[in-house]
Design a protein around this motif. Structure first.
Motif, PDB file in Angstrom:
ATOM      1  N   ALA A 126     -74.215  -2.551   7.738  1.00 41.40           N
ATOM      2  CA  ALA A 126     -74.403  -1.268   7.062  1.00 41.40           C
ATOM      3  C   ALA A 126     -74.204  -1.438   5.561  1.00 41.40           C
ATOM      4  O   ALA A 126     -73.264  -2.101   5.122  1.00 41.40           O
ATOM      5  N   ILE A 127     -75.105  -0.856   4.776  1.00 44.45           N
ATOM      6  CA  ILE A 127     -75.004  -0.933   3.319  1.00 44.45           C
ATOM      7  C   ILE A 127     -75.168   0.462   2.733  1.00 44.45           C
ATOM      8  O   ILE A 127     -75.896   1.295   3.265  1.00 44.45           O
ATOM      9  N   SER A 128     -74.465   0.702   1.639  1.00 47.35           N
ATOM     10  CA  SER A 128     -74.474   2.033   1.045  1.00 47.35           C
ATOM     11  C   SER A 128     -74.203   1.944  -0.449  1.00 47.35           C
ATOM     12  O   SER A 128     -73.499   1.046  -0.910  1.00 47.35           O
ATOM     13  N   SER A 129     -74.756   2.883  -1.193  1.00 42.12           N
ATOM     14  CA  SER A 129     -74.449   3.021  -2.618  1.00 42.12           C
ATOM     15  C   SER A 129     -73.594   4.257  -2.847  1.00 42.12           C
ATOM     16  O   SER A 129     -73.538   4.772  -3.960  1.00 42.12           O
ATOM     17  N   GLN A 130     -72.946   4.761  -1.781  1.00 41.23           N
ATOM     18  CA  GLN A 130     -72.158   5.983  -1.829  1.00 41.23           C
ATOM     19  C   GLN A 130     -73.019   7.176  -2.244  1.00 41.23           C
ATOM     20  O   GLN A 130     -72.553   8.113  -2.883  1.00 41.23           O
ATOM     21  N   GLY A 131     -74.284   7.094  -1.885  1.00 39.28           N
ATOM     22  CA  GLY A 131     -75.186   8.192  -2.165  1.00 39.28           C
ATOM     23  C   GLY A 131     -75.769   8.207  -3.563  1.00 39.28           C
ATOM     24  O   GLY A 131     -76.519   9.105  -3.915  1.00 39.28           O
TER      25      GLY A 131
END
Length: 457
Positions: free
Chosen positions: A126-131
């Motif tokens: 899972a990867i994310s840019s914190q929105g």
């Protein structure tokens, strides 16, 4: 600092509420169903896909409108409506009840966010840019999808099937880790990739039956001057395979973050004015841990053989008959000067470069100042700011012009790098301005900084 705590939640047979029945809601419902959640939908209008799931009994259409009481017994809630006021109500009611809530495309109303997932079940990444940047995450996911083989899920499934047997046969956690590392890098991986599952399991069993304990060893690793991207590939592999890492105090946090998560990290650095570990104790720790069968990394800033006392540590290991190897690193004289736009040699200004340390053994001989003061050379001084006045005076007294350009580079190659420039006569005052750790450069090439600087401010 990240404001989100990364976590994988077990939603199997747990109730989840989705408010909304359109195509966006359908995407969220699909991922919830894949995780085994019991999905409840509150929406007046359902798209064709959601309607079909209701007909098949895969989800429950509990109401046409959202009511706060629908939150009482659910694990989490997703708001996927185009009504901003309703979305705020959903978030408010969920927060009052301490329920996890995600409002699609409205980050400030979310207590959790849904990352982009690379799925190689049972492996999930899972990867994310914190929105903050969904497009960037999509591009990154596309790159990762191309890099991660699809058969890794089957590799993980077979490992899970044999995990208890391996645990029974190999009681030591270090030995189990080494067995799996060796297995995944062997013919076993190729057999799984080729769909030869039976042969892969036979290979696993054969390697398990023939597994023998490996002796401990020490790897002396140069971490470079600070920028983690200046690590060599061998250095990165070594710190990610180590059972324990004994590191200098000045190793950057970014580099320490690359150490395997379950490895032990011990600071054995020496800094002026701060608590430090004696060299003799460091030597003893290296021997002790290696004798316990551990893979030990001695992580040193720069290069371990350039003012790093690496040879002294290896002599102790040699005497104790501990296997060792050395992975060189980019020393500060190369890395920091390059990032400061200061060449060590230049056809018009310097034909030689010399590296010296400002800290010598108490019983050491006096430096050859006449040699150090020669023109047409670049002098790089490690750990010299404390003795800047003495260095300046001796170089001038032995023939170096007081107007010779100098530079002091602090935190070289890192985001907070600072470069103070001036003349040799000004060196003592410049040293008072410089933060540690710092590198002194003396010579005409130091004067090129203003024209060739490219990194940082």
């Amino acid at each position: 600092m990240s404001s989100y705590y990364p976590i994988f939640a077990d939603l199997n047979n747990r109730p989840a509420l989705v408010v909304g029945g359109g195509h966006v809601a359908a995407r969220k419902i699909a991922s919830l169903l894949k995780a085994g959640a019991q999905v409840r939908v509150a929406a007046q209008v359902l798209c064709e896909e959601v309607t079909q799931w209701v007909k098949e009994g895969r989800i429950s259409h509990i109401a046409d409108t959202f009511q706060p009481g629908q939150l009482n017994d659910v694990f989490l809630v997703i708001g996927a409506t185009d009504n901003a006021e309703l979305n705020r109500q959903i978030a408010s009611e969920a927060n009052q009840r301490q329920k996890l809530v995600n409002i699609v495309d409205t980050q400030e109303l979310c207590s959790f966010i849904l990352p982009s997932v690379i799925d190689r079940a049972p492996i999930q990444i899972a990867i994310s840019s914190q929105g903050t940047s969904p497009v960037l995450i999509r591009l990154l996911r596309e790159k990762l999808e191309a890099l991660i083989p699809h058969h890794l899920g089957e590799v993980a499934s077979l490992a899970g099937k044999w995990r208890d047997q391996v645990k029974t046969r190999l009681g030591n956690i270090t030995e189990r880790r080494r067995f799996w590392e060796s297995l995944f890098a062997s013919r076993f991986n190729t057999l799984v990739e080729n769909g030869q599952t039976r042969l892969a399991e036979e290979e696993l069993e054969q390697q398990l039956n023939g597994h023998t304990s490996q002796p401990g060893e020490v790897t002396l690793v140069g971490a470079g001057p600070g920028d983690p991207e200046l690590l060599t590939l061998k250095a990165l592999q070594a710190i990610q395979q180590a059972d324990i890492v004994l590191h200098d105090a000045l190793i950057s946090d970014e580099i320490l973050e690359l150490v395997r998560r379950d490895a032990i990290r011990e600071s054995v650095g020496k800094r002026a004015g701060a608590h430090s570990v004696a060299q003799e104790e460091t030597n003893q720790r290296l021997v002790k841990y290696a004798q316990q069968g551990l893979r030990v990394v001695r992580l040193k800033g720069g290069d371990p053989f350039v003012f790093g006392r690496g040879a002294e540590e290896l002599e102790v290991l040699k005497q104790a008959q501990i296997p060792f190897k050395v992975i060189p690193g980019i020393t500060a004289a190369l890395g920091a000067t390059a990032y400061a736009g200061i060449p060590l040699t230049h056809r018009d200004h310097a034909q030689t470069a010399m590296f010296i340390t400002g800290h010598c053994r108490p019983d050491g001989s006096e430096l050859e100042w006449k040699t150090l003061a020669r023109g047409k050379q670049t002098l790089v001084i490690y750990m010299g700011t404390i003795k800047a006045e003495e260095i300046s005076q001796n170089l001038i007294d032995h023939g170096r012009a007081s107007t010779t350009p100098v530079a002091i580079i602090s935190h070289g190659t890192r985001k907070n790098q600072q470069v103070h420039t001036g003349t040799l006569a000004q060196l003592p005052e410049l040293a008072k301005l410089a933060q540690a750790p710092a590198l002194i450069v003396v010579g005409e090439t130091a004067g090129l900084h203003s024209n060739l600087k490219w990194f940082g401010e």
